[in-house]
Design a protein around this motif. Structure first.
Motif: not given
Length: 81
Positions: A25-38
């Motif tokens: 929301q603050k624009g400090q993160l573009i994207t994030a997510g876990p690898w498929a195998d977590d």
């Protein structure tokens, strides 16, 4: 990042995701997510320098429970979109 300390990590995961949402929301993160195998995740931040990134990471609930190791920390120059 590479995940570790699984029980502790999963316990604080909701707070970690709230932290990421606030950064987005603050624009400090573009994207994030876990690898498929977590086994880990990819996070892309918009920060001025490594010091700012480390400060952000210090506030992450995952940091408090030692839930990850940084696998790669690199400056990135996007060309698209």
């Amino acid at each position: 990042m590479v995940f570790k300390n699984e029980p502790e990590r999963l316990e604080v995961r909701p707070a970690h995701r709230e932290h990421l949402q606030a950064l987005l929301q603050k624009g400090q993160l573009i994207t994030a997510g876990p690898w498929a195998d977590d086994t880990g995740a990819l996070h892309i931040y918009e920060v001025a320098d490594e010091a700012e990134l480390r400060e952000i990471l210090s506030r992450d609930p995952y940091t408090a429970v030692d839930a990850y190791d940084i696998a790669v920390l690199r400056e990135w120059t996007p060309i698209l979109p």
